[in-house]
Design a protein around this motif. Structure first.
Motif, PDB file in Angstrom:
ATOM      1  N   MET A   1      41.864  35.247  47.488  1.00  0.00           N
ATOM      2  CA  MET A   1      41.713  34.154  46.520  1.00  0.00           C
ATOM      3  C   MET A   1      41.508  34.668  45.090  1.00  0.00           C
ATOM      4  SD  MET A   1      42.006  31.168  47.954  1.00  0.00           S
ATOM      5  CE  MET A   1      41.136  30.058  46.856  1.00  0.00           C
ATOM      6  N   GLY A   2      41.458  35.985  44.926  1.00  0.00           N
ATOM      7  CA  GLY A   2      41.284  36.558  43.594  1.00  0.00           C
ATOM      8  C   GLY A   2      39.848  36.594  43.119  1.00  0.00           C
ATOM      9  N   ASN A   3      38.899  36.561  44.035  1.00  0.00           N
ATOM     10  CA  ASN A   3      37.481  36.554  43.680  1.00  0.00           C
ATOM     11  C   ASN A   3      36.788  37.797  44.241  1.00  0.00           C
ATOM     12  OD1 ASN A   3      37.623  33.946  42.448  1.00  0.00           O
ATOM     13  ND2 ASN A   3      37.538  33.011  44.489  1.00  0.00           N
ATOM     14  N   GLY A   4      35.662  38.150  43.627  1.00  0.00           N
ATOM     15  CA  GLY A   4      34.848  39.230  44.148  1.00  0.00           C
ATOM     16  C   GLY A   4      34.998  40.554  43.439  1.00  0.00           C
ATOM     17  N   GLY A   5      35.989  40.718  42.586  1.00  0.00           N
ATOM     18  CA  GLY A   5      36.204  41.991  41.911  1.00  0.00           C
ATOM     19  C   GLY A   5      36.632  41.803  40.472  1.00  0.00           C
ATOM     20  N   HIS A   6      37.274  42.821  39.927  1.00  0.00           N
ATOM     21  CA  HIS A   6      37.702  42.759  38.524  1.00  0.00           C
ATOM     22  C   HIS A   6      39.216  42.737  38.364  1.00  0.00           C
ATOM     23  CE1 HIS A   6      38.743  47.039  38.755  1.00  0.00           C
ATOM     24  NE2 HIS A   6      37.588  47.226  39.369  1.00  0.00           N
ATOM     25  N   GLY A   7      39.962  42.689  39.474  1.00  0.00           N
ATOM     26  CA  GLY A   7      41.413  42.558  39.392  1.00  0.00           C
ATOM     27  C   GLY A   7      42.069  43.710  38.651  1.00  0.00           C
ATOM     28  N   TRP A   8      42.903  43.371  37.662  1.00  0.00           N
ATOM     29  CA  TRP A   8      43.620  44.378  36.880  1.00  0.00           C
ATOM     30  C   TRP A   8      42.902  44.769  35.601  1.00  0.00           C
ATOM     31  CZ3 TRP A   8      49.269  42.109  37.358  1.00  0.00           C
ATOM     32  CH2 TRP A   8      49.805  42.518  38.594  1.00  0.00           C
TER      33      TRP A   8
ATOM     34  N   ILE B   1      43.753  35.408  34.343  1.00  0.00           N
ATOM     35  CA  ILE B   1      44.775  35.709  35.348  1.00  0.00           C
ATOM     36  C   ILE B   1      44.683  37.166  35.784  1.00  0.00           C
ATOM     37  CG2 ILE B   1      47.263  35.934  35.725  1.00  0.00           C
ATOM     38  CD1 ILE B   1      47.634  33.490  33.899  1.00  0.00           C
ATOM     39  N   ILE B   2      44.552  38.068  34.801  1.00  0.00           N
ATOM     40  CA  ILE B   2      44.440  39.492  35.111  1.00  0.00           C
ATOM     41  C   ILE B   2      43.190  39.766  35.945  1.00  0.00           C
ATOM     42  CG2 ILE B   2      44.050  41.769  34.095  1.00  0.00           C
ATOM     43  CD1 ILE B   2      46.909  40.793  33.881  1.00  0.00           C
ATOM     44  N   LYS B   3      42.112  39.102  35.640  1.00  0.00           N
ATOM     45  CA  LYS B   3      40.844  39.330  36.354  1.00  0.00           C
ATOM     46  C   LYS B   3      40.898  38.846  37.798  1.00  0.00           C
ATOM     47  CE  LYS B   3      35.856  38.542  35.943  1.00  0.00           C
ATOM     48  NZ  LYS B   3      35.648  38.136  37.356  1.00  0.00           N
ATOM     49  N   HIS B   4      41.674  37.794  38.070  1.00  0.00           N
ATOM     50  CA  HIS B   4      41.673  37.182  39.401  1.00  0.00           C
ATOM     51  C   HIS B   4      42.958  37.453  40.182  1.00  0.00           C
ATOM     52  CE1 HIS B   4      37.889  35.077  38.768  1.00  0.00           C
ATOM     53  NE2 HIS B   4      38.322  34.700  37.573  1.00  0.00           N
ATOM     54  N   ILE B   5      43.605  38.588  39.916  1.00  0.00           N
ATOM     55  CA  ILE B   5      44.770  38.991  40.706  1.00  0.00           C
ATOM     56  C   ILE B   5      44.317  39.306  42.138  1.00  0.00           C
ATOM     57  CG2 ILE B   5      46.515  40.786  41.020  1.00  0.00           C
ATOM     58  CD1 ILE B   5      47.265  38.916  38.830  1.00  0.00           C
TER      59      ILE B   5
END
Length: 291
Positions: A144-151, A131-135
């Motif tokens: 959509m919460g994709n492509g990066g590292h989120g939180w 969940i933290i990764k796909h914020i």
């Protein structure tokens, strides 16, 4: 008299490890690992604290051991205070709804909250990480919460998973049940909104329960090691427990620095407990008393 005879040995048993830690932090390496432990240092020294804080005259050997970083404690203080403030507020807000508001399914929802306390933290570790990764919109993520590292590797990732606690909601809710409903009805007659009633009437009366919740929360957030270890990768964001673990290396552990850093890391928790001790005891004693 019998009570003191029973409690005194137990108190000594619990205090002894911390007392020896403080003593060992002032002992040289040879004295720490002597055949018989010394409760009082024979040759007290501040080398451990000087080495950890990187102050004073240090030998080349001491300099080679490395040193602590004040940012570890600043990061831990920021994260622990933020989690404590946010969790205490949201726990109290949720507890007010369960204790003083009437709505369909209230008791069922509350039981579901309590059921989450039986789920081990290890079970929710991977879901929380994902969940933290796909914020969305954070850390290079798209909507959509994709492509990066989120939180991940951020203070957001350290703070947000801990802003609500089922145990804290239960603790404060049980205390709020002891507040007479007549006080709330009088405030409603005077035209106060629900949030005004919560903020101006209920919260001041719940100070003991809030203090107990704050102490538990601060202690847990300050001592948390596993979650920061998993999501942090930047050295400047490391918290105190993770930083102290850097001194534990196979075949070469910097015990003097580790002991000194451990004592420094324990001081905030002791100070918080001493400041809120009376409210803490009162909150625990009165929780569950329904008037």
């Amino acid at each position: 008299m019998v009570t003191y005879l029973v409690l005194t040995p137990l108190a000594i048993l619990f205090v002894a490890p911390f007392a020896w830690l403080i003593s060992a932090s002032f002992q040289p390496m040879g004295e720490i690992f002597s055949t018989s432990p010394h409760w009082v240092p024979k040759d007290p020294t501040l080398d451990g604290y000087k080495g950890f804080l990187d102050v004073g005259h240090l030998t080349k050997s001491q300099q080679g051991q490395g040193h602590g970083d004040w940012r570890w404690f600043a990061n831990s203080a920021f994260v622990a205070i933020a989690i404590t403030v946010l969790q205490t507020f949201f726990n109290a807000l949720c507890a007010y709804c369960f204790a003083k508001r009437r709505f369909p399914g209230r008791n069922v929802i509350f039981m579901l909250f309590l059921a989450t306390m039986m789920v081990p933290g290890q079970v929710t570790l991977i879901p929380n990480y994902l969940i933290i990764k796909h914020i969305p919109f954070f850390g290079g993520n798209d909507w959509m919460g994709n492509g990066g590292h989120g939180w991940l590797d951020s203070y957001w990732g350290l703070i947000m998973p801990g802003i609500v606690s089922a145990f804290g909601i239960f603790l404060i809710r049980q205390y709020m049940l002891s507040i007479p409903d007549q006080l709330l009805e009088a405030a409603r007659i005077d035209g106060a909104s629900e949030f005004r009633i919560f903020w101006s009437v209920v919260l001041p009366l719940c100070a003991p329960a809030l203090a107990a919740n704050a102490i538990f929360t601060f202690q847990g957030a300050w001592e948390d090691f596993f979650w920061p270890l998993i999501i942090l990768s930047s050295p400047e964001k490391i918290t105190a427990p993770v930083g102290l673990a850097l001194f534990v290396v196979q075949n070469r552990t910097s015990w003097t620095l580790l002991f000194a850093g451990s004592v420094i890391a324990a001081l905030p928790m002791i100070i918080v407990f001493l400041v809120f001790q009376r409210k803490f005891v009162q909150g625990i004693a009165l929780t569950g008393v329904k008037g």
